[in-house]
Design an enzyme around this catalytic site. Structure first.
Site, mmCIF file in Angstrom:
data_model
loop_
_atom_site.group_PDB
_atom_site.id
_atom_site.type_symbol
_atom_site.label_atom_id
_atom_site.label_comp_id
_atom_site.label_asym_id
_atom_site.label_seq_id
_atom_site.Cartn_x
_atom_site.Cartn_y
_atom_site.Cartn_z
ATOM 1 N N THR A 100 0.016 -15.008 47.350
ATOM 2 C CA THR A 100 0.217 -15.945 46.564
ATOM 3 C C THR A 100 1.231 -17.151 47.477
ATOM 4 O O THR A 100 1.352 -16.716 48.339
ATOM 5 C CB THR A 100 0.969 -15.906 45.189
ATOM 6 O OG1 THR A 100 2.322 -15.495 45.627
ATOM 7 C CG2 THR A 100 0.262 -14.684 44.461
ATOM 8 N N TYR A 128 16.603 -9.681 47.017
ATOM 9 C CA TYR A 128 15.539 -9.517 46.302
ATOM 10 C C TYR A 128 15.076 -8.232 45.813
ATOM 11 O O TYR A 128 15.028 -8.193 44.470
ATOM 12 C CB TYR A 128 14.195 -10.262 47.203
ATOM 13 C CG TYR A 128 13.112 -10.248 46.405
ATOM 14 C CD1 TYR A 128 12.786 -11.007 45.395
ATOM 15 C CD2 TYR A 128 12.068 -9.208 46.728
ATOM 16 C CE1 TYR A 128 11.544 -11.047 44.779
ATOM 17 C CE2 TYR A 128 10.832 -9.446 46.081
ATOM 18 C CZ TYR A 128 10.631 -10.112 45.065
ATOM 19 O OH TYR A 128 9.307 -10.155 44.148
HETATM 20 N N1 LIG Z 1 3.600 -12.211 45.868
HETATM 21 C C1 LIG Z 1 3.842 -10.986 45.654
HETATM 22 O O1 LIG Z 1 3.825 -10.311 46.672
HETATM 23 C C2 LIG Z 1 4.765 -10.481 44.703
HETATM 24 C C3 LIG Z 1 4.721 -9.152 44.579
HETATM 25 C C4 LIG Z 1 5.532 -8.565 43.579
HETATM 26 C C5 LIG Z 1 6.416 -9.180 42.516
HETATM 27 N N2 LIG Z 1 6.208 -10.852 42.552
HETATM 28 C C6 LIG Z 1 6.996 -11.358 41.595
HETATM 29 O O2 LIG Z 1 5.790 -12.185 40.675
HETATM 30 C C7 LIG Z 1 6.255 -13.229 40.251
HETATM 31 C C8 LIG Z 1 5.224 -14.584 40.693
HETATM 32 O O3 LIG Z 1 5.403 -14.641 41.985
HETATM 33 P P1 LIG Z 1 4.139 -15.269 42.714
HETATM 34 O O4 LIG Z 1 3.903 -14.143 43.640
HETATM 35 O O5 LIG Z 1 3.217 -15.612 41.487
HETATM 36 O O6 LIG Z 1 4.711 -16.578 43.464
HETATM 37 P P2 LIG Z 1 4.518 -18.090 43.008
HETATM 38 O O7 LIG Z 1 3.141 -18.364 43.456
HETATM 39 O O8 LIG Z 1 5.553 -18.501 44.353
HETATM 40 O O9 LIG Z 1 5.167 -18.377 41.723
HETATM 41 C C9 LIG Z 1 6.362 -18.337 41.509
HETATM 42 C C10 LIG Z 1 6.462 -19.073 40.170
HETATM 43 O O10 LIG Z 1 7.845 -18.926 39.536
HETATM 44 C C11 LIG Z 1 8.333 -20.314 39.393
HETATM 45 N N3 LIG Z 1 9.858 -20.521 39.482
HETATM 46 C C12 LIG Z 1 10.510 -20.262 40.314
HETATM 47 N N4 LIG Z 1 11.751 -20.676 40.142
HETATM 48 C C13 LIG Z 1 11.839 -21.260 38.690
HETATM 49 C C14 LIG Z 1 12.599 -21.533 37.975
HETATM 50 N N5 LIG Z 1 14.019 -21.488 38.191
HETATM 51 N N6 LIG Z 1 12.159 -21.423 36.690
HETATM 52 C C15 LIG Z 1 11.001 -21.626 36.144
HETATM 53 N N7 LIG Z 1 9.972 -21.338 37.201
HETATM 54 C C16 LIG Z 1 10.517 -20.943 38.383
HETATM 55 C C17 LIG Z 1 7.578 -20.989 40.394
HETATM 56 O O11 LIG Z 1 7.631 -22.607 39.910
HETATM 57 P P3 LIG Z 1 7.492 -23.928 41.047
HETATM 58 O O12 LIG Z 1 6.215 -24.181 41.243
HETATM 59 O O13 LIG Z 1 8.369 -24.693 40.098
HETATM 60 O O14 LIG Z 1 8.346 -23.406 42.221
HETATM 61 C C18 LIG Z 1 6.049 -20.602 40.326
HETATM 62 O O15 LIG Z 1 5.452 -20.993 39.304
HETATM 63 C C19 LIG Z 1 7.907 -13.286 40.709
HETATM 64 O O16 LIG Z 1 8.724 -12.988 39.978
HETATM 65 C C20 LIG Z 1 7.703 -12.661 42.004
HETATM 66 O O17 LIG Z 1 8.922 -12.217 42.483
HETATM 67 C C21 LIG Z 1 5.288 -11.133 43.512
#
Ligand SMILES: NC(=O)c1ccc[n+]([C@@H]2O[C@H](COP(=O)([O-])OP(=O)(O)OC[C@H]3O[C@@H](n4cnc5c(N)ncnc54)[C@H](OP(=O)(O)O)[C@@H]3O)[C@@H](O)[C@H]2O)c1
Length: 251
Positions: free
Chosen positions: A186, A151
Site C-alpha cells: 500500500t 512503530y
Molecule cells: N501496509 C502494511 O504493510 C501494514 C501492515 C500492518 C499494518 N498496517 C496498518 O494498516 C493501517 C492502514 O495502513 P495502509 O497500509 O493502508 O497505509 P496507507 O495506504 O498509507 O493508509 C493509511 C491511512 O491512514 C490515514 N491516516 C494517517 N494519519 C491519519 C490521521 N491523523 N487521521 C486520519 N487518518 C489518518 C491516511 O490518510 P491520508 O491519506 O490523509 O494520509 C490513510 O488513509 C495502518 O494502521 C497501518 O499501520 C499496514
C-alpha cells in the site's frame, strides 16, 4: 448494517470500504483529505447501491473526534462496526536517530487516535449492547524489527488495548478484534519514507506481498461470524514471510 472506517482514503481502509459496500453495508468513510474522501464516495456510490456518508476526521484531533462522533450518532446512528484503521509508520532508523516529530506522530495517530475514537463511540455501543470494534494492529506489534521500535510499540499497544477492552466488554454482546497484517503493498512505505517512492517500491520488490483487498476480506470475515463467535486476533502474513521481520525475497 453500516461500518465506520478511519483512514478510508487509501490502502486497507479504502479496500475495506469497497468490500463492505460490495457486500451491502452502508459505509461511513472518514479521512483527513476532503478531496480524496469525496472521490472515494463518488467511486463507491457509482459501483454499489448502498448509502455512503463522509466525515472529515483527523484521529489525532480530540475535538474533531468529539464532533464527528456526535454528528454520526445524530445523523446516522451508532455504527454497527468501527474499524480503527488509520495509522502510519515514519522513518526506519535506529532509535537514537529517530526524529522526535515522527515519534510523536506515530504515538498520536496509532495509539491515541485509536484510544480516543473508541472512547468516544463506546458509550453508545454499550447502551445498545452491540457492535464490533476492529483495531488495526500489525505483525510489528508481535515481533519487533530493526529501525521501528516506536512503530512496533504502537502496534503492540493496539493489541494490548484490544485485549483489555475485550475483557471489559465480556458481559456485553460487543466484540473486539485485532487485525495483524504482515507486509501489505500500500502507500504505507511511501508515507514511512516521507514520499521517497523509489525506496518505498524497493520494500515490495521480490515479494508477492499481501494486497489491501486481502486484509479487507479478512476484516469482513471476522465481522460476519455468528453472534457466539468472537475472533480476537487475526495474524495474516505474506506467503514468503516466515515471521514478522523475516521475509524471503526472490532475486
Ligand atoms: N501496509 C502494511 O504493510 C501494514 C501492515 C500492518 C499494518 N498496517 C496498518 O494498516 C493501517 C492502514 O495502513 P495502509 O497500509 O493502508 O497505509 P496507507 O495506504 O498509507 O493508509 C493509511 C491511512 O491512514 C490515514 N491516516 C494517517 N494519519 C491519519 C490521521 N491523523 N487521521 C486520519 N487518518 C489518518 C491516511 O490518510 P491520508 O491519506 O490523509 O494520509 C490513510 O488513509 C495502518 O494502521 C497501518 O499501520 C499496514
Amino acid at each position: 448494517m453500516n461500518v465506520f472506517i478511519t483512514g478510508a482514503t487509501s490502502g486497507i481502509g479504502l479496500a475495506a470500504a469497497n468490500v463492505f459496500a460490495q457486500k451491502g453495508y452502508d459505509v461511513i468513510l472518514t479521512g483527513r483529505n476532503e478531496v480524496k474522501l469525496e472521490k472515494v464516495k463518488m467511486e463507491i456510490t457509482e459501483k454499489y447501491p448502498v448509502k455512503v456518508f463522509t466525515y472529515i476526521l483527523d484521529v489525532t484531533n480530540k475535538e474533531n473526534i468529539s464532533s464527528v462522533v456526535a454528528a454520526c450518532v445524530k445523523e446516522i446512528g451508532t455504527p454497527d462496526v468501527l474499524i480503527n484503521n488509520a495509522g502510519l509508520a515514519r522513518g526506519l532508523s535506529s532509535y537514537d536517530q529517530n526524529d522526535e516529530a515522527d515519534i510523536s506522530e506515530m504515538i498520536e495517530t496509532n495509539i491515541k487516535g485509536v484510544f480516543f475514537l473508541t472512547r468516544a463511540f463506546l458509550p453508545y455501543f454499550v447502551k445498545r449492547n452491540s457492535g464490533h470494534i476492529v483495531n488495526m494492529g500489525s505483525t510489528a506489534g508481535l515481533y519487533a524489527y530493526a529501525g521501528a521500535a516506536i512503530y512496533c510499540a504502537t502496534k503492540a499497544a493496539v493489541k494490548t488495548f484490544s485485549d483489555g477492552l475485550r475483557i471489559d466488554l465480556m458481559e456485553s454482546d460487543i466484540k473486539v478484534t485485532t487485525i495483524q497484517p504482515g507486509i501489505v503493498e500500500t502507500p504505507f512505505s511511501e508515507t514511512r519514507f516521507h514520499g521517497d517512492k523509489k525506496r518505498a517500491a524497493a520494500v515490495y520488490e521480490g515479494i508477492d506481498a499481501l494486497q489491501a483487498g486481502d486484509i479487507a476480506e479478512a476484516i469482513f470475515f471476522a465481522v460476519n461470524q455468528p453472534k457466539r463467535v468472537q475472533i480476537s486476533d487475526m495474524v495474516i502474513m505474506a506467503n514468503q514471510q516466515g515471521t514478522g521481520f523475516l521475509v524471503s525475497k526472490k532475486k
